[in-house]
Design an enzyme around this catalytic site. Sequence first.
Site, PDB file in Angstrom:
ATOM      1  N   ARG A 145      -5.663 -17.273  -9.062  1.00 19.45           N
ATOM      2  CA  ARG A 145      -6.905 -16.503  -9.057  1.00 19.45           C
ATOM      3  C   ARG A 145      -6.897 -15.408 -10.113  1.00 19.45           C
ATOM      4  NH1 ARG A 145      -7.815 -12.999  -3.497  1.00 19.45           N
ATOM      5  NH2 ARG A 145      -6.226 -11.497  -4.088  1.00 19.45           N
ATOM      6  N   ARG A 178      -4.177  -9.935 -10.989  1.00 21.83           N
ATOM      7  CA  ARG A 178      -3.720  -8.750 -10.271  1.00 21.83           C
ATOM      8  C   ARG A 178      -2.201  -8.768 -10.197  1.00 21.83           C
ATOM      9  NH1 ARG A 178      -7.055  -8.555  -4.714  1.00 21.83           N
ATOM     10  NH2 ARG A 178      -4.955  -8.085  -3.976  1.00 21.83           N
ATOM     11  N   ARG A 224       3.396 -10.470   0.483  1.00 26.02           N
ATOM     12  CA  ARG A 224       2.107 -10.204   1.138  1.00 26.02           C
ATOM     13  C   ARG A 224       1.897 -11.139   2.319  1.00 26.02           C
ATOM     14  NH1 ARG A 224      -1.667 -11.016  -3.606  1.00 26.02           N
ATOM     15  NH2 ARG A 224      -3.398 -10.654  -2.183  1.00 26.02           N
ATOM     16  N   ARG A 264      -5.217  -3.561   9.142  1.00 24.63           N
ATOM     17  CA  ARG A 264      -4.184  -4.505   8.729  1.00 24.63           C
ATOM     18  C   ARG A 264      -2.967  -4.427   9.624  1.00 24.63           C
ATOM     19  NH1 ARG A 264      -5.832  -5.498   3.358  1.00 24.63           N
ATOM     20  NH2 ARG A 264      -4.536  -6.995   2.242  1.00 24.63           N
ATOM     21  N   LYS A 269     -11.756 -13.598   1.851  1.00 27.93           N
ATOM     22  CA  LYS A 269     -12.451 -12.510   2.546  1.00 27.93           C
ATOM     23  C   LYS A 269     -13.386 -11.754   1.614  1.00 27.93           C
ATOM     24  CE  LYS A 269      -8.814 -10.248   4.001  1.00 27.93           C
ATOM     25  NZ  LYS A 269      -7.729 -11.101   3.464  1.00 27.93           N
TER      26      LYS A 269
HETATM   27  P1  ADP Z   1      -5.653  -9.254  -0.237  1.00 28.47           P
HETATM   28  O1  ADP Z   1      -6.495  -9.312   0.988  1.00 28.47           O
HETATM   29  O2  ADP Z   1      -6.069 -10.223  -1.294  1.00 28.47           O
HETATM   30  O3  ADP Z   1      -4.177  -9.264   0.042  1.00 28.47           O
HETATM   31  P2  ADP Z   1      -6.528  -6.519  -0.753  1.00 28.47           P
HETATM   32  O4  ADP Z   1      -7.293  -6.310  -1.977  1.00 28.47           O
HETATM   33  O5  ADP Z   1      -7.224  -6.468   0.558  1.00 28.47           O
HETATM   34  O6  ADP Z   1      -5.771  -7.881  -0.947  1.00 28.47           O
HETATM   35  O7  ADP Z   1      -5.312  -5.461  -0.683  1.00 28.47           O
HETATM   36  C1  ADP Z   1      -4.417  -5.271  -1.737  1.00 28.47           C
HETATM   37  C2  ADP Z   1      -3.337  -4.277  -1.331  1.00 28.47           C
HETATM   38  O8  ADP Z   1      -3.939  -3.008  -0.990  1.00 28.47           O
HETATM   39  C3  ADP Z   1      -2.518  -4.640  -0.095  1.00 28.47           C
HETATM   40  O9  ADP Z   1      -1.460  -5.518  -0.378  1.00 28.47           O
HETATM   41  C4  ADP Z   1      -2.033  -3.259   0.360  1.00 28.47           C
HETATM   42  O10 ADP Z   1      -0.963  -2.785  -0.449  1.00 28.47           O
HETATM   43  C5  ADP Z   1      -3.226  -2.385   0.083  1.00 28.47           C
HETATM   44  N1  ADP Z   1      -4.111  -2.307   1.276  1.00 28.47           N
HETATM   45  C6  ADP Z   1      -5.379  -2.801   1.368  1.00 28.47           C
HETATM   46  N2  ADP Z   1      -5.890  -2.571   2.597  1.00 28.47           N
HETATM   47  C7  ADP Z   1      -4.915  -1.929   3.307  1.00 28.47           C
HETATM   48  C8  ADP Z   1      -4.811  -1.443   4.628  1.00 28.47           C
HETATM   49  N3  ADP Z   1      -5.809  -1.574   5.523  1.00 28.47           N
HETATM   50  N4  ADP Z   1      -3.664  -0.818   5.009  1.00 28.47           N
HETATM   51  C9  ADP Z   1      -2.656  -0.678   4.156  1.00 28.47           C
HETATM   52  N5  ADP Z   1      -2.667  -1.131   2.890  1.00 28.47           N
HETATM   53  C10 ADP Z   1      -3.783  -1.755   2.457  1.00 28.47           C
END
Ligand code: ADP
Length: 211
Positions: free
Chosen positions: A127, A155, A166, A88, A13
Amino acid sequence: MRLLLVGPPGAGKGTQAQFLAAHYSIPHISTGDIFRANLKAGTDLGNQAKAFMDRGELVPDSVTNDMVKDRLTHDDVANGFLLDGYPRNVAQADVLRAFLAENKTPLQAALELSIAPEEIIKRLSSRRTCRACGASSAAGATNCSSCNGADLYQREDDKEEVIARRLEVYKEQTSPIIAFYQNEGILLTIPALGTVAQITDQAITALSKLA
Ligand code: ADP
Ligand code: ZN
C-alpha cells in the site's frame, strides 16, 4: 450516528471510514491521521508519538486518550462521529465509554471489519499513502485514488518488519475490544472482502438495522 471501526491494520478501516463519514455527514476521526499530521507539523504531540509509531507500538494511553477527548469536544461532533483507530486496547475503550456516558452520547455501534491474516500482509506491504490527503492506494499507482495527488509514499510502519509487530499488537492488545463491544451489545461484524463499494453497502445495511 456515533460509531467506531475496529479491525486489524490493512482491513480498510480508513477507506471505509471516509465513505461512511460522508454518508452519515459526520466527522471521520482517525487517531493515526491525527498523529501523522502532528508528526508532519513537528508538534510536541507528533514528537511524542513518533518513536512508538515507527516501531508499530501503541502511543501511550495518557497521550492518546487526552487527544481523542479533546477532539470529541469540537462543534462538528454534534451530529455524531466515526472513530477510526481508537480505541486500540480495553483501557482506551473504558475511558471512551466513561467520557461518552458523561456527555450522554453513548456509542451506537462498533463495526468490525474482519479479514484473514494472510491477506493483511499482502495489502499493507503493497500500500502507498497520499502525502496530501492520507488516503491509501495500491503499489504501482502514480496518483492518489482519492484526491489524484501525485505524492505517494510508503509509510514507515508499512515496511515488512514493522507490519509484523503491528499485527502482534493488534492481536494482543486491540482484538480484546471486540469482546468488550460484544458484551455491550453494539458489535456488528462484516467481512472486509469484495470491492470498496460492496463493503460500504454491507456496512450501511448492517447499521440501518440498529435499534
Ligand atoms: P493502521 O490502522 O493502518 O495500523 P493507523 O494509522 O490507525 O494505522 O495508526 C498508525 C500508528 O499510530 C499505530 O501503529 C500507533 O503507533 C499509532 N496509533 C494510532 N491510533 C492509536 C491509538 N488509539 N492508541 C495508540 N496508538 C495509536
Ligand atoms: Zn490524496
